[in-house]
Design a protein around this motif. Structure first.
Motif, PDB file in Angstrom:
ATOM      1  N   ILE A 209      92.319  31.523  61.719  1.00  0.00           N
ATOM      2  CA  ILE A 209      91.200  32.415  61.406  1.00  0.00           C
ATOM      3  C   ILE A 209      91.061  33.411  62.543  1.00  0.00           C
ATOM      4  N   MET A 210      91.170  34.683  62.197  1.00  0.00           N
ATOM      5  CA  MET A 210      91.097  35.758  63.182  1.00  0.00           C
ATOM      6  C   MET A 210      89.732  36.441  63.181  1.00  0.00           C
ATOM      7  N   GLY A 211      88.915  36.141  62.167  1.00  0.00           N
ATOM      8  CA  GLY A 211      87.594  36.735  62.094  1.00  0.00           C
ATOM      9  C   GLY A 211      86.873  36.277  60.850  1.00  0.00           C
ATOM     10  N   TYR A 212      85.626  36.694  60.762  1.00  0.00           N
ATOM     11  CA  TYR A 212      84.810  36.331  59.613  1.00  0.00           C
ATOM     12  C   TYR A 212      83.782  37.426  59.347  1.00  0.00           C
ATOM     13  N   ALA A 213      83.238  37.372  58.155  1.00  0.00           N
ATOM     14  CA  ALA A 213      82.096  38.223  57.813  1.00  0.00           C
ATOM     15  C   ALA A 213      81.194  37.415  56.893  1.00  0.00           C
ATOM     16  N   THR A 214      79.892  37.574  57.083  1.00  0.00           N
ATOM     17  CA  THR A 214      78.912  36.966  56.185  1.00  0.00           C
ATOM     18  C   THR A 214      78.089  38.088  55.578  1.00  0.00           C
ATOM     19  N   TYR A 215      77.698  37.895  54.330  1.00  0.00           N
ATOM     20  CA  TYR A 215      76.967  38.941  53.619  1.00  0.00           C
ATOM     21  C   TYR A 215      76.110  38.319  52.538  1.00  0.00           C
ATOM     22  N   MET A 216      75.127  39.078  52.082  1.00  0.00           N
ATOM     23  CA  MET A 216      74.209  38.592  51.057  1.00  0.00           C
ATOM     24  C   MET A 216      73.673  39.750  50.230  1.00  0.00           C
ATOM     25  N   LYS A 217      73.335  39.442  49.007  1.00  0.00           N
ATOM     26  CA  LYS A 217      72.759  40.430  48.096  1.00  0.00           C
ATOM     27  C   LYS A 217      71.258  40.495  48.362  1.00  0.00           C
ATOM     28  N   GLN A 218      70.750  41.723  48.563  1.00  0.00           N
ATOM     29  CA  GLN A 218      69.325  41.929  48.810  1.00  0.00           C
ATOM     30  C   GLN A 218      68.794  43.038  47.917  1.00  0.00           C
TER      31      GLN A 218
ATOM     32  N   CYS B 149      77.062  39.618  59.413  1.00  0.00           N
ATOM     33  CA  CYS B 149      77.939  39.522  60.585  1.00  0.00           C
ATOM     34  C   CYS B 149      79.353  39.933  60.212  1.00  0.00           C
ATOM     35  N   LEU B 150      80.015  40.583  61.147  1.00  0.00           N
ATOM     36  CA  LEU B 150      81.448  40.847  61.062  1.00  0.00           C
ATOM     37  C   LEU B 150      81.979  40.670  62.472  1.00  0.00           C
ATOM     38  N   TYR B 151      82.895  39.766  62.631  1.00  0.00           N
ATOM     39  CA  TYR B 151      83.440  39.488  63.962  1.00  0.00           C
ATOM     40  C   TYR B 151      84.929  39.215  63.859  1.00  0.00           C
ATOM     41  N   LEU B 152      85.669  39.806  64.785  1.00  0.00           N
ATOM     42  CA  LEU B 152      87.113  39.570  64.902  1.00  0.00           C
ATOM     43  C   LEU B 152      87.422  39.140  66.324  1.00  0.00           C
TER      44      LEU B 152
ATOM     45  N   MET C 267     104.608  43.871  60.835  1.00  0.00           N
ATOM     46  CA  MET C 267     103.269  43.326  60.991  1.00  0.00           C
ATOM     47  C   MET C 267     103.053  42.210  59.960  1.00  0.00           C
ATOM     48  N   GLU C 268     102.375  41.164  60.396  1.00  0.00           N
ATOM     49  CA  GLU C 268     102.107  40.030  59.524  1.00  0.00           C
ATOM     50  C   GLU C 268     101.077  40.411  58.468  1.00  0.00           C
ATOM     51  N   GLU C 269     101.151  39.738  57.325  1.00  0.00           N
ATOM     52  CA  GLU C 269     100.212  39.997  56.238  1.00  0.00           C
ATOM     53  C   GLU C 269      98.802  39.538  56.630  1.00  0.00           C
ATOM     54  N   ILE C 270      97.836  40.391  56.348  1.00  0.00           N
ATOM     55  CA  ILE C 270      96.440  40.065  56.586  1.00  0.00           C
ATOM     56  C   ILE C 270      95.882  39.465  55.305  1.00  0.00           C
ATOM     57  N   ILE C 271      95.359  38.275  55.414  1.00  0.00           N
ATOM     58  CA  ILE C 271      94.770  37.605  54.249  1.00  0.00           C
ATOM     59  C   ILE C 271      93.264  37.526  54.451  1.00  0.00           C
ATOM     60  N   ILE C 272      92.532  37.996  53.459  1.00  0.00           N
ATOM     61  CA  ILE C 272      91.075  37.901  53.444  1.00  0.00           C
ATOM     62  C   ILE C 272      90.709  37.052  52.234  1.00  0.00           C
ATOM     63  N   ARG C 273      89.935  36.004  52.460  1.00  0.00           N
ATOM     64  CA  ARG C 273      89.516  35.148  51.355  1.00  0.00           C
ATOM     65  C   ARG C 273      88.190  34.490  51.711  1.00  0.00           C
ATOM     66  N   LYS C 274      87.566  33.913  50.696  1.00  0.00           N
ATOM     67  CA  LYS C 274      86.323  33.191  50.932  1.00  0.00           C
ATOM     68  C   LYS C 274      86.599  31.946  51.771  1.00  0.00           C
ATOM     69  N   ILE C 275      85.635  31.622  52.583  1.00  0.00           N
ATOM     70  CA  ILE C 275      85.761  30.460  53.464  1.00  0.00           C
ATOM     71  C   ILE C 275      85.837  29.171  52.649  1.00  0.00           C
ATOM     72  N   ARG C 276      86.503  28.184  53.208  1.00  0.00           N
ATOM     73  CA  ARG C 276      86.576  26.851  52.600  1.00  0.00           C
ATOM     74  C   ARG C 276      85.695  25.902  53.414  1.00  0.00           C
ATOM     75  N   MET C 277      85.225  24.865  52.748  1.00  0.00           N
ATOM     76  CA  MET C 277      84.270  23.960  53.399  1.00  0.00           C
ATOM     77  C   MET C 277      84.805  23.386  54.709  1.00  0.00           C
TER      78      MET C 277
ATOM     79  N   TYR D 221      77.241  34.520  51.568  1.00  0.00           N
ATOM     80  CA  TYR D 221      78.680  34.475  51.303  1.00  0.00           C
ATOM     81  C   TYR D 221      79.412  34.640  52.629  1.00  0.00           C
ATOM     82  N   CYS D 222      80.624  34.110  52.697  1.00  0.00           N
ATOM     83  CA  CYS D 222      81.422  34.242  53.913  1.00  0.00           C
ATOM     84  C   CYS D 222      82.885  34.422  53.541  1.00  0.00           C
ATOM     85  N   VAL D 223      83.530  35.358  54.209  1.00  0.00           N
ATOM     86  CA  VAL D 223      84.973  35.524  54.091  1.00  0.00           C
ATOM     87  C   VAL D 223      85.594  35.362  55.467  1.00  0.00           C
ATOM     88  N   VAL D 224      86.834  34.924  55.470  1.00  0.00           N
ATOM     89  CA  VAL D 224      87.583  34.791  56.714  1.00  0.00           C
ATOM     90  C   VAL D 224      88.828  35.666  56.632  1.00  0.00           C
ATOM     91  N   ALA D 225      89.254  36.130  57.791  1.00  0.00           N
ATOM     92  CA  ALA D 225      90.490  36.895  57.924  1.00  0.00           C
ATOM     93  C   ALA D 225      91.512  35.977  58.576  1.00  0.00           C
TER      94      ALA D 225
END
Length: 153
Positions: A63-72, A86-89, A1-11, A53-57
């Motif tokens: 890009i196979m997916g993304y998630a956005t999140y915020m501190k509340q 949001c979390l979407y793949l 299986m290929e390595e899954i990389i999760i990191r913050k989105i780039r502009m 904030y946003c991360v991508v998978a």
């Protein structure tokens, strides 16, 4: 299986995020209207203390997916929590560990930002997501979500 990389989105990936948002809305049987989100998202995601904030998978360079999140802040608990907006793949990435890696990444970010809890919602009909979240040990609360739109602009 290929390595899954999760990191913050780039502009330069924000246009891809917008495409994913449109696919996510379609998946959740919702309407998506593109109203210059690219500039607004760039402004929100890449400032010093971002409100969002946003991360991508990634698999290889795709890009196979993304998630956005915020501190509340919770008045009831009198403490901060992380809200998963949001979390979407993409379909071919579901069930392969991407979602778990994204959730673990956001959990570590939440702890780093002083949050001891994460909250989110998913449509009742999304059985796969409900099973996934419960399998991670999450519990759900039944509530209705309301939308009150304003035409202030």
């Amino acid at each position: 299986m290929e390595e899954i990389i999760i990191r913050k989105i780039r502009m330069n990936e924000v246009p891809d995020l917008i495409s994913m948002c449109e696919a996510h809305a379609d998946f959740e049987q919702a309407t998506y209207i593109n109203n210059d989100q690219e500039e607004i998202l760039k402004e929100c995601l890449f400032q010093l203390n971002p409100p969002l904030y946003c991360v991508v998978a990634l698999r290889e360079q795709s890009i196979m997916g993304y998630a956005t999140y915020m501190k509340q802040f919770s008045t009831w608990d009198a403490e901060y929590y992380m809200y998963l907006d949001c979390l979407y793949l993409v379909e071919e990435a579901r069930g392969l560990g991407y979602g778990r890696k994204i959730m673990e990444f956001i959990k570590s970010e939440a702890l780093r930002l002083g949050c001891r809890q994460m909250q989110w919602q998913t449509p009742e009909f999304n059985d796969q997501a409900v099973r996934f979240y419960k399998g991670m040990g999450a519990v759900n609360k039944s509530k209705e979500r309301f939308f009150w739109e304003f035409n202030a602009y």
